[in-house]
Design a protein around this motif. Structure first.
Motif, PDB file in Angstrom:
ATOM      1  N   ASN A  20       0.810  -1.221   0.000  1.00  0.00           N
ATOM      2  CA  ASN A  20       0.000   0.000   0.000  1.00  0.00           C
ATOM      3  C   ASN A  20       0.846   1.274   0.000  1.00  0.00           C
ATOM      4  O   ASN A  20       0.322   2.366   0.184  1.00  0.00           O
ATOM      5  CB  ASN A  20      -0.941   0.015   1.209  1.00  0.00           C
ATOM      6  N   LEU A  21       2.150   1.140  -0.184  1.00  0.00           N
ATOM      7  CA  LEU A  21       3.016   2.303  -0.254  1.00  0.00           C
ATOM      8  C   LEU A  21       3.181   2.708  -1.718  1.00  0.00           C
ATOM      9  O   LEU A  21       3.749   1.963  -2.519  1.00  0.00           O
ATOM     10  CB  LEU A  21       4.391   1.988   0.361  1.00  0.00           C
ATOM     11  N   TYR A  22       2.665   3.866  -2.087  1.00  0.00           N
ATOM     12  CA  TYR A  22       2.746   4.353  -3.455  1.00  0.00           C
ATOM     13  C   TYR A  22       3.666   5.567  -3.497  1.00  0.00           C
ATOM     14  O   TYR A  22       3.601   6.448  -2.634  1.00  0.00           O
ATOM     15  CB  TYR A  22       1.364   4.744  -3.980  1.00  0.00           C
ATOM     16  N   THR A  23       4.496   5.616  -4.503  1.00  0.00           N
ATOM     17  CA  THR A  23       5.449   6.716  -4.655  1.00  0.00           C
ATOM     18  C   THR A  23       5.091   7.634  -5.807  1.00  0.00           C
ATOM     19  O   THR A  23       5.829   8.580  -6.092  1.00  0.00           O
ATOM     20  CB  THR A  23       6.865   6.159  -4.870  1.00  0.00           C
ATOM     21  N   SER A  24       3.974   7.364  -6.508  1.00  0.00           N
ATOM     22  CA  SER A  24       3.531   8.222  -7.607  1.00  0.00           C
ATOM     23  C   SER A  24       2.034   8.038  -7.792  1.00  0.00           C
ATOM     24  O   SER A  24       1.454   7.016  -7.405  1.00  0.00           O
ATOM     25  CB  SER A  24       4.276   7.888  -8.905  1.00  0.00           C
ATOM     26  N   TYR A  25       1.403   9.043  -8.409  1.00  0.00           N
ATOM     27  CA  TYR A  25      -0.022   8.941  -8.686  1.00  0.00           C
ATOM     28  C   TYR A  25      -0.302   7.836  -9.708  1.00  0.00           C
ATOM     29  O   TYR A  25      -1.336   7.172  -9.655  1.00  0.00           O
ATOM     30  CB  TYR A  25      -0.552  10.276  -9.206  1.00  0.00           C
ATOM     31  N   GLU A  26       0.620   7.650 -10.639  1.00  0.00           N
ATOM     32  CA  GLU A  26       0.443   6.599 -11.642  1.00  0.00           C
ATOM     33  C   GLU A  26       0.378   5.225 -11.005  1.00  0.00           C
ATOM     34  O   GLU A  26      -0.441   4.384 -11.368  1.00  0.00           O
ATOM     35  CB  GLU A  26       1.581   6.669 -12.658  1.00  0.00           C
ATOM     36  N   ALA A  27       1.238   4.982 -10.010  1.00  0.00           N
ATOM     37  CA  ALA A  27       1.241   3.688  -9.327  1.00  0.00           C
ATOM     38  C   ALA A  27      -0.031   3.489  -8.517  1.00  0.00           C
ATOM     39  O   ALA A  27      -0.562   2.383  -8.427  1.00  0.00           O
ATOM     40  CB  ALA A  27       2.462   3.578  -8.421  1.00  0.00           C
ATOM     41  N   GLU A  28      -0.523   4.572  -7.923  1.00  0.00           N
ATOM     42  CA  GLU A  28      -1.715   4.455  -7.084  1.00  0.00           C
ATOM     43  C   GLU A  28      -2.974   4.208  -7.912  1.00  0.00           C
ATOM     44  O   GLU A  28      -3.911   3.562  -7.444  1.00  0.00           O
ATOM     45  CB  GLU A  28      -1.887   5.718  -6.248  1.00  0.00           C
ATOM     46  N   THR A  29      -3.036   4.708  -9.142  1.00  0.00           N
ATOM     47  CA  THR A  29      -4.241   4.582  -9.964  1.00  0.00           C
ATOM     48  C   THR A  29      -4.246   3.333 -10.837  1.00  0.00           C
ATOM     49  O   THR A  29      -5.158   3.156 -11.644  1.00  0.00           O
ATOM     50  CB  THR A  29      -4.396   5.816 -10.861  1.00  0.00           C
ATOM     51  N   LYS A  30      -3.238   2.482 -10.728  1.00  0.00           N
ATOM     52  CA  LYS A  30      -3.243   1.238 -11.496  1.00  0.00           C
ATOM     53  C   LYS A  30      -4.408   0.360 -11.059  1.00  0.00           C
ATOM     54  O   LYS A  30      -4.783   0.323  -9.886  1.00  0.00           O
ATOM     55  CB  LYS A  30      -1.933   0.485 -11.288  1.00  0.00           C
ATOM     56  N   LEU A  31      -4.952  -0.378 -12.018  1.00  0.00           N
ATOM     57  CA  LEU A  31      -6.066  -1.275 -11.694  1.00  0.00           C
ATOM     58  C   LEU A  31      -5.596  -2.423 -10.806  1.00  0.00           C
ATOM     59  O   LEU A  31      -6.323  -2.848  -9.899  1.00  0.00           O
ATOM     60  CB  LEU A  31      -6.678  -1.829 -12.984  1.00  0.00           C
ATOM     61  N   LEU A  76     -13.405   4.094 -17.479  1.00  0.00           N
ATOM     62  CA  LEU A  76     -14.195   5.314 -17.582  1.00  0.00           C
ATOM     63  C   LEU A  76     -14.206   6.061 -16.247  1.00  0.00           C
ATOM     64  O   LEU A  76     -14.142   7.294 -16.207  1.00  0.00           O
ATOM     65  CB  LEU A  76     -15.626   4.985 -18.007  1.00  0.00           C
ATOM     66  N   GLY A  77     -14.290   5.326 -15.149  1.00  0.00           N
ATOM     67  CA  GLY A  77     -14.289   5.956 -13.837  1.00  0.00           C
ATOM     68  C   GLY A  77     -12.980   6.627 -13.478  1.00  0.00           C
ATOM     69  O   GLY A  77     -12.935   7.454 -12.562  1.00  0.00           O
ATOM     70  N   ARG A  78     -11.895   6.296 -14.184  1.00  0.00           N
ATOM     71  CA  ARG A  78     -10.583   6.877 -13.897  1.00  0.00           C
ATOM     72  C   ARG A  78     -10.275   8.079 -14.782  1.00  0.00           C
ATOM     73  O   ARG A  78      -9.233   8.706 -14.626  1.00  0.00           O
ATOM     74  CB  ARG A  78      -9.504   5.815 -14.086  1.00  0.00           C
ATOM     75  N   THR A  79     -11.167   8.380 -15.738  1.00  0.00           N
ATOM     76  CA  THR A  79     -10.933   9.478 -16.666  1.00  0.00           C
ATOM     77  C   THR A  79     -11.549  10.776 -16.145  1.00  0.00           C
ATOM     78  O   THR A  79     -12.208  10.798 -15.106  1.00  0.00           O
ATOM     79  CB  THR A  79     -11.532   9.142 -18.039  1.00  0.00           C
ATOM     80  N   ARG A  80     -11.346  11.835 -16.909  1.00  0.00           N
ATOM     81  CA  ARG A  80     -11.945  13.122 -16.569  1.00  0.00           C
ATOM     82  C   ARG A  80     -13.468  13.021 -16.559  1.00  0.00           C
ATOM     83  O   ARG A  80     -14.135  13.582 -15.683  1.00  0.00           O
ATOM     84  CB  ARG A  80     -11.489  14.167 -17.596  1.00  0.00           C
ATOM     85  N   THR A  81     -14.005  12.276 -17.540  1.00  0.00           N
ATOM     86  CA  THR A  81     -15.460  12.094 -17.597  1.00  0.00           C
ATOM     87  C   THR A  81     -15.970  11.360 -16.367  1.00  0.00           C
ATOM     88  O   THR A  81     -16.988  11.730 -15.786  1.00  0.00           O
ATOM     89  CB  THR A  81     -15.846  11.320 -18.871  1.00  0.00           C
ATOM     90  N   GLY A  82     -15.262  10.317 -15.950  1.00  0.00           N
ATOM     91  CA  GLY A  82     -15.686   9.561 -14.778  1.00  0.00           C
ATOM     92  C   GLY A  82     -15.656  10.390 -13.511  1.00  0.00           C
ATOM     93  O   GLY A  82     -16.563  10.308 -12.673  1.00  0.00           O
ATOM     94  N   ARG A  83     -14.639  11.214 -13.359  1.00  0.00           N
ATOM     95  CA  ARG A  83     -14.552  12.076 -12.169  1.00  0.00           C
ATOM     96  C   ARG A  83     -15.661  13.133 -12.183  1.00  0.00           C
ATOM     97  O   ARG A  83     -16.216  13.484 -11.132  1.00  0.00           O
ATOM     98  CB  ARG A  83     -13.176  12.739 -12.100  1.00  0.00           C
ATOM     99  N   ALA A  84     -16.004  13.629 -13.382  1.00  0.00           N
ATOM    100  CA  ALA A  84     -17.096  14.593 -13.483  1.00  0.00           C
ATOM    101  C   ALA A  84     -18.433  13.942 -13.128  1.00  0.00           C
ATOM    102  O   ALA A  84     -19.267  14.537 -12.429  1.00  0.00           O
ATOM    103  CB  ALA A  84     -17.149  15.173 -14.896  1.00  0.00           C
ATOM    104  N   LEU A  85     -18.649  12.709 -13.601  1.00  0.00           N
ATOM    105  CA  LEU A  85     -19.890  12.004 -13.277  1.00  0.00           C
ATOM    106  C   LEU A  85     -19.984  11.727 -11.780  1.00  0.00           C
ATOM    107  O   LEU A  85     -21.068  11.839 -11.185  1.00  0.00           O
ATOM    108  CB  LEU A  85     -19.965  10.692 -14.059  1.00  0.00           C
TER     109      LEU A  85
END
Length: 417
Positions: A6-17, A231-240
């Motif tokens: 659960n230790l993430y060093t970047s946003y990219e690593a944290e948002t991986k599926l 879709l939930g990880r995109t700009r559209t998903g965050r807006a929804l």
């Protein structure tokens, strides 16, 4: 990092599926099980050592569940991700189904049909349903909550009326018409190069039509689920999600509510159209009454039981809603045999199971059972209807919420929190 998943060093690593090696390995094993599920492995003296779903009855039911899951994923995007209540999801399924039969069905003196191949009518079913969703969206996005549910409910009755106005597309009201089979053709040639509706031979082994259909539906479900997750990880998903949590605040922050709600309706309708076309083609012939309020409520029940707003909850809810009827039948049949036998607990089962009139059982297994004792055919509806009430009151996240609690308990065991 090894030992600290659960230790993430970047946003990219944290948002991986699948951010950890454990999740990747479990995903690989799960996919292997899904691929092997339709087969019996290591058959010795005509007895399978490893048996999955070689039985065509169960495999056909799993295929129905996969088709239902595609439609439920669409409702997840609209209701779970965007927070828009819809009771007209079955209407868009019907739009997709009748688009498929118009584009791919055979024409006759009383029926319309263009006879185009599956690679045309299946995407067309989703596109036309999405177009209808966009056309409906300007009215639907003006209201919210219960009022939105009533607006979408009206679509069901409009669809049933249109099926009577256009019998050339829907067919006879009581019987419906035959849908195009699940088969791949280049255009309109006589023989299909991939026919999912007939038994065949792949590579070095024989496959049944149910096994062929299973792999087709599994591939489509994985593709649709992958798109819904991302879709939930995109700009559209965050807006929804922002609109779902507080639509007025989202609009004040600059989120164009009208545009994103219309987008949610379009994507959800696309999923429903594809699901409706696949279901109608899988069954072969269904009446227009199939696309009723009951079907829409079943989609909503799957989301509530599985867990609203979670992809894994969609799969859990669809599995329960579609498979529960069969499981209840198997359990009641087993209890019936126990009551008829001479086992230690046969008197207990005899008090529960009623095999005739006046024997005092609570659950009747007679084919003509009505009223009291309770007919066994109504048990599954009572069970998942009661579960909707229980989950709404005590566990809003449904079966997904139960899984989270169990997982967190074992993560902290023996120092549970």
């Amino acid at each position: 990092m090894r030992g600290r998943p659960n230790l993430y060093t970047s946003y990219e690593a944290e948002t991986k599926l699948f951010p950890t090696a454990t999740k990747k390995v479990l995903l690989g094993l799960f996919l292997v099980v899904l691929v092997l599920m339709p087969f019996d492995l290591w058959v010795v003296d005509q007895i399978p050592v490893v048996r999955f779903l070689g039985d065509s009855v169960w495999l056909r039911l799993v295929n129905r569940m996969l088709i239902f899951t595609i439609g439920a994923l669409g409702l997840h995007i609209l209701s779970g991700l965007a927070g828009q209540l819809s009771l007209g999801h079955a209407f868009f399924g019907g739009v997709g189904a009748y688009t498929a039969v118009l584009v791919g069905g055979k024409s006759s003196a009383n029926l319309w049909g263009w006879g185009l191949p599956m690679w045309v009518w299946l995407p067309a079913a989703g596109v036309v349903a999405a177009a209808v969703g966009i056309a409906v969206a300007p009215t639907a996005v003006r209201v919210r909550g219960l009022y939105l549910g009533i607006v979408t409910l009206g679509l069901i009755f409009i669809g049933l009326h249109l099926s009577r106005v256009f019998p050339e597309i829907a067919g006879p009201g009581d019987l419906g018409r035959k849908w195009p089979r699940l088969e791949m053709r280049l255009w309109k040639e006589e023989s299909a190069f991939i026919d999912f509706s007939r038994d065949g031979h792949w590579l070095w082994f024989d496959v049944t039509k149910h096994q062929k259909t299973y792999f087709l539906m599994l591939g489509l479900v994985l593709l649709m689920a992958w798109f819904a997750v991302n879709l939930g990880r995109t700009r559209t998903g965050r807006a929804l999600a922002a609109i779902r949590d507080r639509d007025i605040a989202a609009e004040i922050m600059g989120v164009p509510e009208y545009r994103y709600k219309t987008t949610a309706f379009a994507i959800s309708s696309f999923y429903a159209g594809v699901s409706g076309a696949l279901f109608a083609s899988f069954v072969g012939q269904i009446p227009p009454e199939q696309w009723s309020l009951r079907a829409s409520v079943t989609f909503l029940a799957a989301l509530l039981i599985g867990g609203m707003g979670r992809i894994s909850g969609v799969f859990m809810g669809c599995f329960f809603v579609v498979m529960s009827h069969r499981f209840v039948e198997e359990i009641v049949d087993w209890a019936k045999h126990q009551a008829e036998g001479d086992g230690l607990f046969s008197p207990v089962f005899d008090l529960v199971i009623s095999r005739g009139s006046g024997d005092g059982g609570l659950i009747s297994v007679a084919e003509t059972a009505l009223g009291y004792p309770l007919p066994a055919s109504a048990l599954d509806e009572i069970i998942y209807g009661g579960l909707i009430i229980v989950f709404l009151l005590f566990e809003p996240l449904g079966m997904y919420g139960i899984w989270i609690k169990v997982r967190n308990y074992w993560k902290g065991w023996p120092f549970s929190y």
